[in-house]
Each structure stands twice: as C-alpha cells, then as structure tokens.
Design an enzyme around this catalytic site. Structure first.
Site, PDB file in Angstrom:
ATOM      1  CD  GLU A  88      39.054  31.269  32.487  1.00  0.00           C
ATOM      2  OE1 GLU A  88      39.321  30.681  31.252  1.00  0.00           O
ATOM      3  OE2 GLU A  88      38.958  33.033  32.798  1.00  0.00           O
TER       4      GLU A  88
ATOM      5  CB  CYS B  12      40.923  36.929  34.364  1.00  0.00           C
ATOM      6  SG  CYS B  12      41.091  38.261  34.527  1.00  0.00           S
TER       7      CYS B  12
ATOM      8  CE  LYS C 215      45.850  40.274  17.738  1.00  0.00           C
ATOM      9  NZ  LYS C 215      44.587  41.141  19.080  1.00  0.00           N
TER      10      LYS C 215
ATOM     11  CD  GLU D   6      47.667  39.569  35.266  1.00  0.00           C
ATOM     12  OE1 GLU D   6      49.360  39.694  35.308  1.00  0.00           O
ATOM     13  OE2 GLU D   6      47.698  38.987  35.537  1.00  0.00           O
TER      14      GLU D   6
END
Lengths: 512, 501
Positions: A411, A314, A204, A280
């Site tokens: 973040e 990331c 997906k 991840e």
C-alpha cells in the site's frame, strides 16, 4: 445544500449553480483540551503535543496530550453515563435520534469552520473538505438518526411452552480510534451508529489531526447529549490507543488505520477482555478496465480513484488492470490527466491535490517510487517531490507494472498510479484476488454478464461497477481478508454496535 | 391517555383565520369543478366556521392525473434520492412544530377536541410519527436471494403508485399524518380526502407540504363527501391503493369497490368493541384510571375505545365505585376554554346514535350509574355515562357506541372471560390488568386483537404497528410493518453465465 440531483427549490430545480463556499480567514482554534463529561480538561501529565499544517509546515497549536490516566478518567465517565437509570439509558430511542439530527444541524451551521480546520490540519483541498468530508458527516448523522427507534429484536416461536424474544441492547462503552486521512468523516462513521444504538463512547483522534474531533466535542455539548456519553482523548497510538485497546472496562473497539496497527488492536482487545472489534484497514485495490468499457469514464474514475485525497485513501485504486486491447490508449489518457492535476495550496479553489500528511508518509511514498524505478516499471510522469515544496509529491504514473513489484504489492498511500496489463477475465480475477487485502474493487465494462461475474468473483467488501469511491451512508462498507473485520454504514453497522440478549420466559404447563 | 403532570401549554390562538378552503392539486389551490361548496361546523356551538370547496368525481379525476404525472418514471419525485424524501418529511415535521399552536387551535375548534389534548397528544403524535417515517425513507431494503439456477436474483421494494387515502373526523390531523407519512417515505404520490366534518387542518397541511418543497402532484387534497369523493377514490381505475380509517360499515363498501374496479390494494382501520379485562390481582387504581381513559378519551370517539370492561367478581364492586366517581369529574363546555375537559360529539348523527344506544341500555336492563342523556342545549354534548350489570347480549355490549358511555361487566373464570372478550366480529384492541406474569402472557396470546395493552391502555407509539384482527381492519399502520404496506415488491432475476455462492 447540493444533493446528487442538484439544488431543488419548491420541487423545481433552480438553474443557477451555488456560489463556492469560502474558508474562514484567521480561524482561531478554540478547542485543544481533553473532552470528558462535557467539559474540557488538561492532561493528567501536564504534557501537550503540537499539531502541524502540512502545507506550510507550521505549527497550528498545541493540544493536551492524553495518556492512560486520561483514558481511565474518560472510561469512568462513559461507564457512569451508561448505568441503568442514567439519563442516557432512559431516553426514548426517538429522542436519541433527534439529538443526532440536531448534531447534523450544527455541523451544517459550522460547516465552513470545520472544513477550514480539517484543511489546516490535513492539507486536503478546502472544497473537498467542504463538499465531501462534511457532506458525508452530515448525511451519516442524519441516516443513523433515523435508525435509532427502529432497532428491533424479535419474538421467536421456540419449542416448548415458552415466550422467547430478543432485545438488541447497546454494547456499553465503545472505544474508537480514528485516522488522519478523513478525520471527521471516519469519526462520524463510528460515533453515529454507536450513539444511535445507545452506547457511550471514548474516542482517540489521530495525533496528526485532532482539531475537528475536539470541535465536534463542543457541538456534542451544545446539542445537549448527557455528560459522559461522548468523551475525546487526543494523544498517540502507543499510549492512548493502546490504553483503549486493552482497557478492561471498554466493551468494544472500532479502529480505522493500517493493517499493521489493526492487528495490534485486535491482539490487545483479545488479550485484555475479549472486547468486540471492528477494523477498517488498508487495501491494494484492483481496478479492472475491460476492452468494452467506456474508456473516458474508466480513465477518469481510475485517476480520481488513486489520486483523490493525495492518494491517502484505504480505497485507493492502486492496481489498475487494463485489458490488452485498450492498454496503450488507457495509459496515454491517464498520463495526460495526471500531468494536468493541479497541485498546490489546499485553500486555493483550483487545487485538487495538497501535501502528504507528514514527513514519515512522504518518505515512504518516495521510497516506493524509487523501488518502482529500480524494479523496472516504466515511469510515465512525476516520480519525485515537487521542488522546494515541503511535503508535495508530483502525481506519478507507472506503466508496465508487474505483479511482483513492490508498487504492485504494498500500500503506497500516495499519488502514484501503477498500471498493469491483462489478457482475459479468468487471469485478471486470479491476479486481482492474490493479495491479503480485500477492501474494494472496481470494474469498468458495458457487458452485463461480465459485470455480474466479476462482482461475484472479486474478494472485496465493495465492488464498484462503472464508478469509483461511490460511498453511501445506506450501503455497508468494509473489508474481506486483512482489509478489516465487520462493516460500517448501512443497516449492517447496527449489528456492530448492539449486543443481542435472548429472554426466555417459561409459562405454567397447566395453561398451554 | 392518562396525563400525569401536564406541561405548560400556550393558550389557543385567538382570532384564528382560516386561510385554506380550496382543493389542493399540483401544489395549487382550485375551486371545485361543480362550483359547489360545503359548510364546516363547530360542534361545540353548531355554528358554521367557513365553507370549503366540495370535491366530487371530476376533482378526484384531476387529482389522479396530477398524482400519476408526479409518479412517472423520470419525474422529479421518482428520481429524488430516498434520503431526500426523508429530509422533506423531516422538514414537514419542523413546519408542523412551527405552526403547532395554529394547528392545535384549528383541530380543537373543528373537531370538538379538548385543546390541551390537541396541542400535546395530537400534535405531539403527528410530529413524532412524521419523524419516524422520515427515518425509514432510505432504509427500505429489498434482498438479494440465492435462488436456484445460474440466476442473479434480487427484490426491489418499489412505491405502489397513486394512493387514495380517506381520513376520519376523530383524529383528523393524526390520521392524516399516519397515512401520508409512510406513503411518502416509500415514494408514492397521494390523494387525500379528509372527512367532510373536519377538512381544515388537512388543508393547512397542504400549504406546509408546498412550503417544505414536495414536488407538485405528490400530495393532493380533495375535501368532499364519502358517497361522492370517497366513492370516486375507491372505484377509480387509476388509483393503485386505497387506505381508509372509519367505520366497519363503510370499510366494507370501500373494499368491495376496490375489488369491483381494479383490484387496488386496500388497508382498513375500522371500528372496535375492545375489551378490558381486570383481574382481581390488578393494581386497581391503575386499572380504573386506564379503563376510564380508554373509553372516555376524546368523548369516546376512538376506534380503540375500551367499551366492554370485564372485571373479576371479587373486585367488581370496588371497581364500579371508583369508576363512577371518576366519571363524575368532567367539566363540559367549549373545548377551547381553559378548565374544560370534555367537548362535544362531532355532529348530530353521532349525537343521536349515542343517545339512542344509551336509551337501549336503560330499556334492556343495564343499571345506569351516572349520566344517561344529553348535556346543555347547544352543541352536540352527551353526559359521561356509566352502565353496570351489563350483559353480553345488550346492544351497548355489542355495538360500537363512539360516545362517552362505559359498560362494566362481571366475570368469574379466565377461560370464560377470554371467550366472551373474543365473542365479537371486531378485533382491534384489548387491555389486560394483572400483576401475574403468566396470566399477562397467556391472556394476551389468547385475545383476538391487533393491539393488546397490559397494565396500560391506548399507549400508541409510531414505532409500533397498529391495526385490527377480523372486522376491525386489514393490514397495519406504522412500525416497520406499516411502512411495507406502502411498497410493491418486484423480483428481478438476471441470467448469468455461472453462479457462485
């Protein structure tokens, strides 16, 4: 194709720089349906969803919107392709590797098309898509192509009169849910090892960026992977994503995205059938600049480290710790860099920074910028959206940042660089490690002992020394703590896509 | 190798032109320093195909200089990404695919090989082996190691350096690839000496090496003879490793020279007198067919030739009957002609040796079931020959024949046959035919052979290490193991102020 050593022809480097590649004008988007069994399907519900170009804010096209019934169909196909006696299970391992090499060849052939699509769908600069995303994809497929026939079990000297060996078998049907920041590359990182090890896949892509994944489907078919080996279901997280995470006939799931969603995926995986999970996730990655560092190198690396891909990595270097003695100079040079960063149309060769991916991310970043200002960080440059420019944000630098500020803890995923000061090594190690994240860390120093000490002390899956974002298909990548579970790339990735079977044969005792 | 349904293959190239006949150094073609040339013969017709530059010590010295230069720290080859080395090897494989017909024709012509085998098996095996090695290039890992003390320790698997590689005449192209594939994957530079009987395909490969883009000096080829060029390589003070495939007799000379000169690393793939053990419960047709191919493939010129077949008493007669029938199905002739399925032996020396051994079989009392002498009056042909009632003391049961001669012997018990099978200083391969699980596992464990085939024979695959026990060789080729034979391990230990686990 440029390599890290420069263009090589007949063993001699050729002096001229290669001409810059060009995007495809008026690119027609051909693949917008669900890909199952090497054919294109409409969604069971009949629904479609739109995908947008974040730099123009215009709709690119509509894509079939998958949901649980489509996932079920895809899983059925993937299971059939994984049956014993299926063409895929009977293929020589070397041949699996050859198919992956051929896929890499087609990616090279259609590199400009894919880079154009990726830029349209994500807003990333075209040259980045061409030279970094596509380069990474091609290398990843080639690297894992080489592993296919080298996945070896062991024969083992067990006690007693037995023959004991292990088989490293494919796990089965693997689900993969990929993000919008490096859509094709993150897909390659999952697809390549999964196929190399003999699995079948249900993917997906992110709802913001489904186009390159679907184009890849057409290449999978063209190369000649058997039907059902790769299946692609575009759609949304709470529908398609959730259906994959909790599907009882999916044996493993790999997810790249936020830590928040990663937790949901692992929860669903456990609750359903204990499918194997690799994740991840996010990071709040420290970049430690020691006084003895090559300061220009450190400034440049830290700058690219946080601003690359509009800050949407990331691995973003979103806490830059600079040793007291060089702090002032570091801030000064970083601000200079940030002010010069060309923001604009991603199809313009001069552009280094495009728009953020969507309104939601845009709003979140601006909110965090405001928090920085409110909580007392010093705004050195930027600090707001580009005027009249949709989802574009000015490259922003904060100095005098302290550990408790939101911009030092959360973040951001945007073009915002928080710079902090430190006095000594022991202190910065503690501060760098006090986060639930643990994806990457970077160290800038010329001193051997300092480098090795920091490399050992930092709680991160990757430690970069005197470099940043140095990714290699040969080297494993993944997070400590809440930045993830498991590793992608390198030989280590193979362990995530194989299931070990031990076979023990008892021999007749009369023939020891 | 049993071929079930043979796929369509093209006809051999008509009017094959031999373009490359010189010494290849630094991606350039050189005449021999001495000016000498030597003839290359077609073993089916005994005619001269062409002449090739004859390398000697002086040419080997030139090649070593080039290879050493290409191996210097800072050179293009040493600073190339490992993955790029892999790309070059893959490119070379693609070029072999492109030139497959030419190479197969040349190999069949020069080596006396049945063309279909050259095209399918030799070329197919080469391309697969190259691709296999290409995949390893950027996966050759060292380790970081938890050593004692405040030390950060790791190992590097470095290339060894300049590797000399001496190739035989039975599978010239395949053995060439088995040597350069792993060597280049690991980053070495090489000097190849193809067999004097069969230098042509190696020289064409040189042109492909250049076309693929390998830097100059990485691959060098010096055709010539063993006592001159070969000896120069084994005893060269600036060659770091020698790899040799050939007879045990010459292998010993090479290892001796290596020891006497500079202790260069040595890997050897030598001869064999490989046993096949057929149990009464075996699938007899399968055993007959595999054992047959095992000894007759490529006119018996295989190091793994199944040249001692031990058959359990109760099925011995039937096995002999079917094997003899099978051996009579050969059509001898020019191996490039369609319909021919047995070619000539490689040269007069081999031809004479085989005929001599056949005579010894007759004299020493073995029963000649078919064949037993030369065939035709032009070309080095030998009739497919089967001996039965062979006893372990006969020369044909002890010496490597390297010809189309099958020995069938009888056995009673499993312990006895294992002893007899192991009673040789060779130890390359073995075959075991049985349906019984326990027998298969225990017998294969007991046999002193580097490769044991169960219910099959001569099944070779690049992923599997290949090599001999005892005097059949030292070291392994291919598989992960074979790759490591081309690396030298360096341990690096760095003092740090404090270690943490």
């Amino acid at each position: 194709m440029a390599t890290t050593n420069g263009a090589v022809e007949n063993g001699q480097p050729d002096g001229k720089p290669p001409a810059l590649p060009r995007p495809i004008r008026n690119l027609e988007v051909k693949f917008t349906k669900i890909f199952i069994n090497n054919s294109w399907h409409e969604s069971k519900s009949g629904k479609k969803f739109a995908t947008y170009n974040p730099s123009t804010l215009e709709k690119i096209c509509e894509v079939e919107e998958g949901d649980k019934p489509d996932v079920d169909k895809a899983v059925e196909a993937a299971q059939a392709a994984f049956q014993r006696d299926s063409p895929w299970r009977q293929l020589d391992a070397l041949r699996r590797g050859q198919l992956l090499h051929q896929l890499a060849d087609l990616l090279e052939r259609d590199r400009a098309i894919l880079a154009t699509l990726e830029t349209m769908d994500t807003g990333k600069p075209f040259l980045h898509a061409f030279f970094m995303d596509l380069e990474g994809c091609i290398k990843t497929f080639r690297y894992f192509a080489g592993w296919a026939d080298k996945i070896q079990g062991r024969t083992i000297p067990a006690d007693n009169n037995v023959v004991c060996f292990t088989r490293h078998e494919p796990i089965g049907v693997c689900g993969a849910i990929t993000p919008w920041n490096f859509p094709l590359l993150m897909l390659a990182w999952k697809l390549a090892p999964a196929l190399c090890c003999g699995n079948t896949v249900v993917l997906k892509p992110a709802e913001q960026t489904p186009l390159t994944a679907l184009y890849l489907g057409s290449l999978i078919k063209e190369v000649g992977f058997p039907p059902g080996v790769v299946n692609i279901v575009p759609g949304f997280g709470p529908t398609v994503g959730a259906a994959i995470s909790s599907h009882p006939q999916i044996n493993k799931i790999a997810f790249t995205g936020s830590t928040e969603v990663g937790k949901l995926v692992k929860e669903a995986a456990s609750r359903s059938n204990l499918k194997r999970v690799t994740l991840e996730l996010g990071g709040k990655n420290p970049c430690i600049v020691c006084a003895d560092a090559d300061l220009d190198l450190a400034v440049e690396c830290a700058h690219q480290g946080v601003f690359f891909n509009q800050g949407q990595c990331c691995t973003a270097a979103s806490r830059v710790f600079v040793e007291e003695q060089v702090y002032g100079e570091f801030v000064r040079r970083s601000v200079e860099y940030a002010k010069k960063r060309p923001v604009g149309d991603p199809f313009d060769a001069k552009t280094e920074q495009g728009p953020q991916i969507d309104q939601k991310q845009f709003d979140k970043i601006l909110e965090l910028i405001e928090s920085g200002k409110k909580e007392g960080a010093k705004l050195e440059c930027g600090g707001s959206a580009m005027e009249d420019r949709g989802l574009f944000i000015k490259p922003t630098v904060f100095s005098d940042v302290t550990d408790n500020m939101r911009i030092a803890k959360e973040e951001i995923f945007g073009p915002v660089q928080p710079i902090l000061k430190f006095k000594n090594l022991e202190e910065v190690i503690k501060r760098a490690n006090s986060t639930d994240y643990g994806l990457t860390a970077a160290v800038f120093t010329k001193n051997l002992d300092k480098a090795l000490k920091l490399a050992s002390a930092l709680e991160s899956g990757t430690v970069w020394i005197n470099c940043y974002n140095a990714f290699y298909t040969q080297a494993p990548f993944g997070g400590f703590k809440m930045s993830g579970n498991g590793r992608e790339l390198g030989e280590y990735a193979l362990a995530e896509y194989t299931e070990v079977k031990t076979v023990t044969i008892k021999l007749n005792d009369k023939n020891p | 190798m049993s071929s079930p349904a043979q796929p369509e293959i093209p006809a051999p190239l008509a009017n094959l032109k031999i373009q490359y006949t010189k010494i290849f150094i630094n991606n350039e073609w050189h005449d021999s320093v001495s000016g000498k040339k030597f003839p290359v013969i077609n073993p089916a017709t005994e005619e001269v195909i062409c002449h090739v530059e004859e390398g000697d010590k002086a040419d080997v010295d030139k090649a070593v200089k080039a290879a050493r230069q290409a191996f210097q720290i800072g050179s293009t080859w040493r600073t190339l990404d490992a993955s790029e080395r892999g790309r070059l090897l893959n490119k070379l494989a693609d070029l072999m695919e492109r030139d497959r017909l030419l190479l197969a024709t040349m190999e069949a012509l020069n080596g006396g090989k049945v063309f279909a085998n050259a095209y399918l098996a030799d070329l197919g095996g080469c391309i697969k082996a190259l691709k296999y090695c290409a995949g390893w290039a950027d996966k050759i890992h060292g380790q970081t190691i938890p050593s004692d003390g405040d030390i950060f320790t790791y190992t590097r698997r470095e290339p060894i350096g300049v590797c000399g590689q001496i190739i035989p005449w039975n599978f010239p192209l395949l053995m060439f690839i088995w040597k350069i594939g792993p060597a280049l994957a690991c980053g070495n530079t090489v000097i190849v000496k193809p067999a004097e009987q069969t230098p042509l395909t190696a020289l064409h490969m040189a042109s492909l090496v250049k076309e693929a883009g390998f830097p100059p000096g990485v691959v060098n080829i010096v055709p010539g003879y063993g006592p001159t060029a070969g000896a120069a390589i084994s005893s060269h003070m600036d060659i770091d490793k020698v790899a040799f495939t050939g007879s045990t007799q010459v292998g010993k000379l090479i290892k001796e020279a290596a020891g006497k000169s500079n202790l260069k690393r040595v890997t050897l793939e030598l001869g064999g007198k490989s046993p096949c053990i057929v149990f009464a419960d075996a699938d007899l047709n399968m055993a007959v067919e595999f054992a047959h191919h095992g000894v007759f493939y490529h006119q018996g010129q295989c190091c793994v030739a199944a040249s001692r077949i031990f058959v359990e008493e109760s099925v011995y007669d039937e096995f002999v009957k079917r094997s003899v029938e099978r051996a009579k199905k050969y059509v001898l002739g020019n191996p490039l002609t369609a319909g021919i399925n047995q070619g000539p032996q490689i040269d007069k020396e081999q031809h004479d040796k085989i005929l001599d051994l056949i005579e010894s079989g007759k004299k020493e009392g073995a029963k000649l079931e078919c064949g037993g002498g030369r065939w035709g009056n032009k070309g080095f042909f030998v009739q497919p020959t089967v001996f039965t009632n062979v006893s372990d003391e006969m020369r044909i049961a002890k010496e490597e024949i390297f010809g189309p001669v099958q020995q069938i012997m009888k056995f009673k018990t499993i312990d006895d046959v294992i002893k007899r099978a192991n009673n040789t200083s060779y130890g390359l391969a073995a075959g075991v035919f049985t349906k019984d699980l326990d027998k298969a596992v225990t017998v294969s464990s007991a046999l002193q052979a580097g490769v044991v085939w169960v219910n099959c024979y001569m099944v070779l695959s690049a992923q599997c290490p290949f090599g001999g026990f005892k005097m059949s060789g030292n070291g392994r080729e291919l598989g992960e193991h074979g790759i490591y034979e081309y690396t030298e391990l360096k341990t690096v230990a760095m003092k740090i102020s404090q270690k943490n686990s």
